[in-house]
Scaffold this motif. Structure first.
Motif, short mmCIF file in Angstrom:
data_model
loop_
_atom_site.label_atom_id
_atom_site.label_comp_id
_atom_site.label_asym_id
_atom_site.label_seq_id
_atom_site.Cartn_x
_atom_site.Cartn_y
_atom_site.Cartn_z
N PRO A 126 0.64 -1.51 0.19
CA PRO A 126 0.19 0.42 -0.10
C PRO A 126 0.60 1.47 0.03
O PRO A 126 1.04 1.48 1.04
N TRP A 127 1.56 1.47 -0.86
CA TRP A 127 2.33 2.21 -0.79
C TRP A 127 1.60 4.22 -0.87
O TRP A 127 2.55 4.55 0.21
N LEU A 128 0.65 4.40 -0.97
CA LEU A 128 0.22 5.61 -0.68
C LEU A 128 -1.14 5.51 0.22
O LEU A 128 -1.77 6.41 0.47
N THR A 129 -1.75 4.20 0.89
CA THR A 129 -3.04 3.90 1.56
C THR A 129 -1.62 3.88 3.31
O THR A 129 -3.00 4.19 3.73
N ASP A 130 -0.85 3.50 2.82
CA ASP A 130 -0.32 3.19 4.82
C ASP A 130 -0.01 4.87 4.93
O ASP A 130 0.60 4.94 4.68
N PRO A 131 -0.47 4.96 6.40
CA PRO A 131 -0.13 6.14 7.10
C PRO A 131 1.06 6.17 6.37
O PRO A 131 2.38 7.52 6.45
N LEU B 88 -10.92 17.71 10.53
CA LEU B 88 -10.65 18.33 9.08
C LEU B 88 -10.01 17.49 8.01
O LEU B 88 -9.80 16.17 8.78
N PRO B 89 -10.55 18.00 7.05
CA PRO B 89 -9.66 17.21 6.09
C PRO B 89 -8.43 16.81 5.56
O PRO B 89 -7.64 16.86 4.28
N VAL B 90 -7.95 16.35 6.90
CA VAL B 90 -6.61 16.17 7.09
C VAL B 90 -6.04 14.87 6.59
O VAL B 90 -6.35 14.29 7.78
N ASN C 152 -3.00 14.12 -2.49
CA ASN C 152 -3.55 15.15 -1.99
C ASN C 152 -3.83 15.26 -0.28
O ASN C 152 -4.81 15.11 0.43
N GLY C 153 -2.70 14.71 0.30
CA GLY C 153 -2.23 14.94 1.70
C GLY C 153 -2.98 13.79 2.47
O GLY C 153 -2.28 13.26 3.81
N GLY C 154 -2.78 12.60 1.68
CA GLY C 154 -3.32 11.72 1.98
C GLY C 154 -2.59 10.71 2.41
O GLY C 154 -1.70 11.25 2.47
N PRO C 155 -3.25 8.75 3.17
CA PRO C 155 -4.40 7.94 3.22
C PRO C 155 -4.99 10.02 4.28
O PRO C 155 -4.38 10.36 5.42
N ARG C 156 -6.17 9.93 4.41
CA ARG C 156 -6.98 11.28 5.50
C ARG C 156 -6.91 10.70 6.64
O ARG C 156 -6.75 9.06 7.05
N ASP C 157 -6.68 11.11 7.50
CA ASP C 157 -6.51 11.26 8.84
C ASP C 157 -7.63 10.65 9.34
O ASP C 157 -8.88 11.81 9.85
#
Lengths: 260, 530, 409
Positions: free
Chosen positions: B374-379, B473-475, B463-468
């Motif tokens: 999960p390159w981009l989906t794991d924090p 906040l959409p951070v 876009n700063g994701g994965p979203r917290d």
């Protein structure tokens, strides 16, 4: 290197997406190159020319300005020198959130007085780019100027040369490698600069490559990634050529020879 | 020897230069200055014509200064600095000042322009067509400079004429063309070109339908058809109030940049006003950023420092490798290395994003043989990915700079050290690296600042994701300080440029302090090796 | 400083040279300006629509003498540039955009009302409904867009009757992932909305006049939770029909390669599919329930700048020229979208593809333009993506509703 292979593959596949498929080079054709070169509403060659013009003038002028400033900082001692050095680079750290808006307002005001320098002109764009030229460039060159032994200046002065003469005919030659690096960096920056150019240059025939090409893909629903990739590949040609031409200055070790 | 480099020199050019070049140089100087003077005198002249005295005086003073600098026998440093400083001042400092100014205003959605613009926009939107009123064919007519509308009643075919002050009255003897009155005695009909030339007058032309204001007034948006409108808002310029004529509610300007009713209801659009330190107070008291603030700040520093260190390390390593390499085609390997820098960054970022797709990306499918990383989906991994992509984008820059800087180190130094019995690594650590660092340190600091605010990479890659998902906040986990504050200031369709500017200024102060402190340390570094 | 002879001399030289350059400037700046005499209109348009409009612009110039300057703008920044530049007086007279910008444009006071007059009746109802904000018309509509299912008729010859039927038919044709829809790490609620409406959960309720009511958030209705549960069952831990790794490019490639037989997308992608030699049929969106799956309708149009110096000509150009059937048809041909003018729409519907989209559009609802919608977009997609990726549907949806309510305030 893989991302660049993707770009090449996408450019060669006339109907392709950028990252939809991992089967690189499944189709090969130069349709996209033709498409972008022959399309009326995207005058690619004109953009290319505009970009060359803006990048060349910016590179020459900003390298010269940076060198002038670096020389002053390196060789002269004056009140506020240290403060000046720090200020110049700190100013550049300001977040450019409103940069485009502010510059647009500024240029439209300048344009009211001098249409030739205002919005939608290359002169205006170059001036804005020169505004950002002093910072990091000065620093790069400043460090380099410091390595040129001051004895060279002294010797020249004894021979009766004025400061301008020393600077233009002696020092500049000695620092050729860094001039080449700065010029190359400046060219790359202005070739790829998008934000300010897109706000300032309004007519399609005035735009630079970055602005023109982005329009091809800005609407995700109609994005023509293939043509965009083809355009980006061709846009990299001048940068590559310039690098090859300057490489011998950048790595040539001219300084070492001249000092002896 | 090294010390003398830094010796002060005030004695600029006491020796006369060679005569022939001196005359040429003087001529060149005169011509260049003449051009500059001419341009600024012209500018000042134009500015005076526009009644812009302040700017005109600034322009003239600056021009005088420039002339003085180049004619004075002293001020040598200024001669070298002036060209760069002027551009810096005009474009960079202006941006800075403008942002600061906006930080003290309420500029943003709903407060976008001036009060006059807001008033005219409100009035224009408040026009409501009288229910079931027909379309009236009209001709715009002129009588001694006063505009009027020649109206044809669509039902009876009768012609009427009226002006801003005179309600419609029947005219006799009007010329009809296809049932539409096109001319009337005593009035000159306007051609379409005339209509366009007098657009301003026509947009403000409202001919009362009758002496009863409740019947509304006729306006023509396109010069050939008119419609009957009633205005629901009335502006009282004296009192500065807007009154809703249907409900009777009075909206007052209370210095908040909008018309506000007693019950707090606001009319939109409002306008731009200065609000003092409100934005800064909001920035410091904003509750919603409290939760993510700490980890976002830590990540911002990790990202900025990590990017600089890795880019520099990799760039330096490659620069040294290639400097000593005696292989064939080294020229082309170098070229390959700078290629990533020659392509638009946003294109590369999007390609990376695609390559890092978990189920379909090139990395997982081809390189890792179908693994589901999960390159981009794991924090955590997303952070590493962001760094990886940024290093890929940034190392060519450092490579170029290091290659250039390495040339500045005289070979004699290395040779001497080698003769003293130093090993390769020692030579590098003790001689080359400190020298290199002193030339490149400012670049490293600038690069740190750039990455500190590297909005584009974060925004485009993920876009700063994965979203917290734990905050409201959409951070996300790869958000930097700068992208987080944008998300606070630009929520949904609401753009609060004032608040965003205030945040920018605060972040700038943080980075600037770090930079200034680092510079003092750099100074120390320089002294040691000299 | 001491004034030397040389200094005085050069000062004199500068003065002379300045005067010389100055007179040159003066002369050259004279023939540069004053082109505005007969009036001109600046129109910002999406880059891909310039060609379609050029004809209308030229014809208008020929008839009236008013120059129409079409400026191709970057689609991503056109709205923000417009909002920023209008108050400076440098903005265009007319801008091309989408109806859901209206909330933002009117709040900023940058658009002027547009009187369509009697021609209002010539447009599709949904177009006029979308062009109206707070009871005033602000937009000249030119196209109505909605999504539908593209079917590869060679792989699956018959339209699906329901969502499960679609998957079954595709699986029967031997496909592992028969249905693709554009998602992404942050989801894509626009493309999932038809399924949500099938569970009876629109975003906002409507008031008596048919406008959306920001105070009536319907996301949190019972249907919303049913939809969330269904989405979870079709996600990562369920059937895997939805996958947030499928972005626009991957979905497109899968359909073009024939590895997917159904693609939920808009008319903008039809061209690529036809070019790739696929036998495309347009189907209604198969519903997972007994109710119809209603997609959002997006209406494209032109706005008039509040600060335009040429409102009369601009209004004339918009209402009487761009509103004509010929121009609307030309725009349709450039972009494969359903014209907003009824007469042009009927002509365009002779094309089976357009007719297919039009039929689906019959169920479509306009995308809300109210500012509150911005707050919804911000949280909506991420929540849906989380549900697809196996988060608890109930808890995630609860948080979505809470966050959105808080943001709307």
């Amino acid at each position: 290197m893989f991302p660049l292979l993707f770009v090449l593959s996408s450019a060669l596949n006339p109907n392709g997406t950028l990252t939809g498929s991992n089967a690189l080079f499944s189709k090969i054709g130069i349709d996209s190159f033709w498409r972008i070169l022959s399309d009326d509403k995207s005058p690619y060659l004109l953009w290319f020319w505009n970009t060359l013009k803006v990048a060349t003038v910016t590179a020459v002028a900003s390298t010269l300005m940076g060198a002038l400033a670096a020389y002053a900082f390196s060789r002269m001692r004056f009140a506020g020198r240290r403060f000046g050095l720090i200020t110049i680079v700190v100013i550049q750290m300001f977040p450019q959130l409103l940069g485009a808006v502010a510059i647009f307002l500024m240029m439209s005001a300048i344009g009211d007085v001098f249409p030739a320098f205002g919005l939608n002109t290359h002169t205006g764009l170059i001036m804005v780019y020169l505004g950002g030229a002093l910072g990091v460039n000065t620093y790069l060159m400043y460090g380099f100027f410091n390595t040129v032994p001051v004895e060279i200046d002294e010797a020249a002065k004894i021979d009766g040369a004025g400061h301008a003469r020393i600077f233009f005919t002696i020092i500049l030659r000695l620092v050729a490698p860094i001039l080449a690096v700065v010029a190359l960096l400046s060219v790359i920056t202005s070739v790829s600069e998008y934000l300010i150019a897109s706000v300032l240059l309004i007519d399609p025939e005035n735009q630079t490559l970055a602005v023109g090409l982005v329009k091809l893909v800005s609407n995700p629903r109609y994005a023509d990634w293939s043509a965009f990739s083809a355009g980006a590949i061709m846009a990299a040609i001048p940068v590559v050529a310039l690098f090859l031409a300057l490489q011998r200055y950048i790595v040539g070790g001219i300084t070492a020879g001249a000092v002896k | 020897m090294a010390l003398s480099t830094r010796s002060p020199r005030r004695t600029a050019s006491r020796q006369p230069a060679l005569p022939s070049t001196s005359v040429r140089a003087l001529l060149l100087k005169i011509v260049l200055l003449a051009i500059i003077d001419a341009i600024s005198i012209f500018a000042a002249f134009m500015l005076v014509l526009q009644d812009n005295w302040v700017v005109a005086i600034v322009v003239l003073v600056v021009t005088a200064l420039v002339n003085w600098v180049y004619f004075s026998r002293r001020l040598l440093p200024a001669k070298y600095l002036t060209p760069g400083l002027i551009f810096l001042a005009v474009f960079q400092v202006f941006v800075l000042l403008y942002t600061c100014y906006v930080g003290f205003t309420n500029y943003g959605t709903g407060h976008n322009g001036t009060k006059e613009q807001a008033v005219s926009s409100l009035l224009a939107s408040s026009l409501q067509r009288v229910e079931d009123s027909p379309t009236y064919p009209v001709t715009v007519v002129d009588r001694l400079g006063e505009l009027g509308l020649l109206v044809t009643d669509p039902e009876t075919g009768d012609a009427f004429v009226g002006t801003n002050d005179e309600p419609l009255s029947r005219v006799s003897g009007a010329t009809l063309e296809g049932g539409k009155a096109v001319a009337a005695p005593g009035w000159t009909s306007l051609t379409f070109q005339d209509v366009i030339a007098r657009t301003d007058e026509i947009t403000s032309l409202a001919v009362p339908y009758s002496s009863d204001p409740n019947d509304g007034a006729l306006r023509t948006p396109d010069g050939s058809n008119a419609y009957r409108y009633l205005s629901t808002l009335e502006f009282d310029a004296q009192a500065g109030t807007m009154t809703n004529t249907q409900t009777g509610v009075v909206y007052t300007d209370r210095g908040t940049g909008a018309f506000v009713a007693d019950d707090g209801a606001e009319l939109r659009p409002g306008w731009q006003i200065t609000v003092g330190f409100d934005n800064f107070v909001r920035a410091f008291t904003e509750q919603s950023i409290r939760g993510p603030l700490i980890y976002v700040t830590i990540w911002t520093f990790v990202f900025a420092i990590g990017s600089v260190a890795l880019c520099f390390g990799l760039g330096l390593l490659l620069a040294i490798t290639f400097q000593n390499a005696r292989m064939r085609g080294v020229k082309y390997y170098r070229l390959l290395l700078i290629l990533p820098y020659a392509f638009p960054a946003f294109l590369s970022i999007l390609v990376w994003k695609g390559m890092m797709n978990e189920s379909f990306g090139f990395l997982n499918q081809v390189i890792f043989g179908g693994a589901a990383i999960p390159w981009l989906t794991d924090p955590t991994l997303a952070k590493a990915s962001a760094l990886l992509v940024n290093v890929w984008l940034g190392f060519p820059y450092m490579f170029l700079i290091c290659t250039g800087a390495l040339q500045a180190i005289p070979d004699e130094l290395t040779e001497a050290a080698t003769m003293d019995g130093a090993k390769g690594w020692q030579v590098f650590r003790q001689i080359k690296l400190p020298l290199l660092l002193s030339t490149t340190a400012p670049v490293l600091i600038a690069s740190f600042a750039f990455n500190f605010n590297n909005f584009n990479l974060v925004y485009l890659l993920n876009n700063g994701g994965p979203r917290d998902t734990t905050t409201s906040l959409p951070v996300g986990h790869t958000d930097l300080l700068i992208s987080m504050v944008y998300k606070v200031a630009f929520t949904g369709q609401n753009r609060d440029y004032g608040l965003a500017s205030a945040f920018s200024i605060i972040i700038f102060l943080i980075v600037a302090i770090i930079a200034v402190v680092s510079f003092s340390r750099t100074k120390a570094l320089e002294e040691i090796q000299r | 400083m001491k004034v030397t002879k040389k200094g005085a001399l050069s000062l004199g030289a500068i003065a002379v040279a300045s005067a010389f350059v100055l007179s040159g400037c003066q002369a050259s700046s004279d023939d540069g300006g004053d082109k505005q005499a007969s009036g001109s209109l600046t129109v910002w348009v999406d880059a891909e629509r310039v060609d379609a409009l050029q004809g209308a612009a030229d014809a208008y110039t020929e008839k009236t003498g008013v120059e129409v300057d079409l400026v191709a703008k970057d689609n991503a920044t056109i709205k923000d540039d417009f909002i920023q530049q209008v108050p400076t007086g440098e903005g265009p007279d007319i801008v091309m955009g989408a109806h859901d910008w209206l909330g933002e444009l009117t709040t900023n006071g940058v658009v002027a009302p547009l009187e369509l007059g009697d021609s209002a009746g010539d447009y599709l109802d949904v177009a006029i409904q979308a062009a109206t904000y707070d009871g005033t018309v602000y937009m000249l509509p030119y196209a109505v867009e909605n999504i539908a299912v593209l079917r590869n008729a060679d792989l699956v010859p018959e339209a699906a009757t329901s969502f499960d039927d679609m998957i079954a038919k595709g699986t029967a044709a031997g496909l592992a992932q028969p249905f693709v829809v554009e998602q992404g790490a942050e989801g894509n609620p626009y493309h999932l909305y038809p399924f949500q409406t099938a569970f009876g959960a629109p975003v906002f309720g409507t008031d008596d006049s048919g406008s959306y009511d920001a105070g009536d958030l319907q996301l949190g209705s019972e249907g919303g939770y049913e939809f969330a549960a269904w989405l979870a069952s079709q996600g990562k831990t369920g059937t895997g029909v939805f996958n947030t790794d499928i972005d626009g490019a991957i979905a497109k490639q899968a359909f073009l390669d024939g590895t997917a037989a159904f693609w939920l997308t808009g008319p903008w992608n039809v061209g690529a599919a036809v070019d790739a030699g696929i036998n495309v049929a347009i189907d209604p969106i198969p519903s997972p329930t007994a109710e119809a799956a209603q997609p959002f309708a997006g209406v494209k149009g032109f706005f008039l700048s509040a600060e335009s110096k040429n409102k009369v000509a601009a209004t004339d150009f918009l209402v009487n020229y761009l509103g004509s059937e010929d121009v609307q048809l030309e725009l349709f041909q450039a972009g494969n979208i359903l014209p907003a003018l009824s007469a042009a729409a009927d002509t365009a519907a002779s094309d089976p593809i357009i007719a297919g989209f039009q039929a689906v559009g019959g169920d479509a609802v306009p995308m809300p333009a109210i500012p509150a919608m911005g707050s919804v977009w911000q949280y909506w997609g991420v929540s849906e993506a989380a549900i697809i990726n196996g988060e608890d549907p109930k808890a995630t949806w609860d948080k979505l509703v809470a966050d959105v309510s808080a943001a709307i305030g």
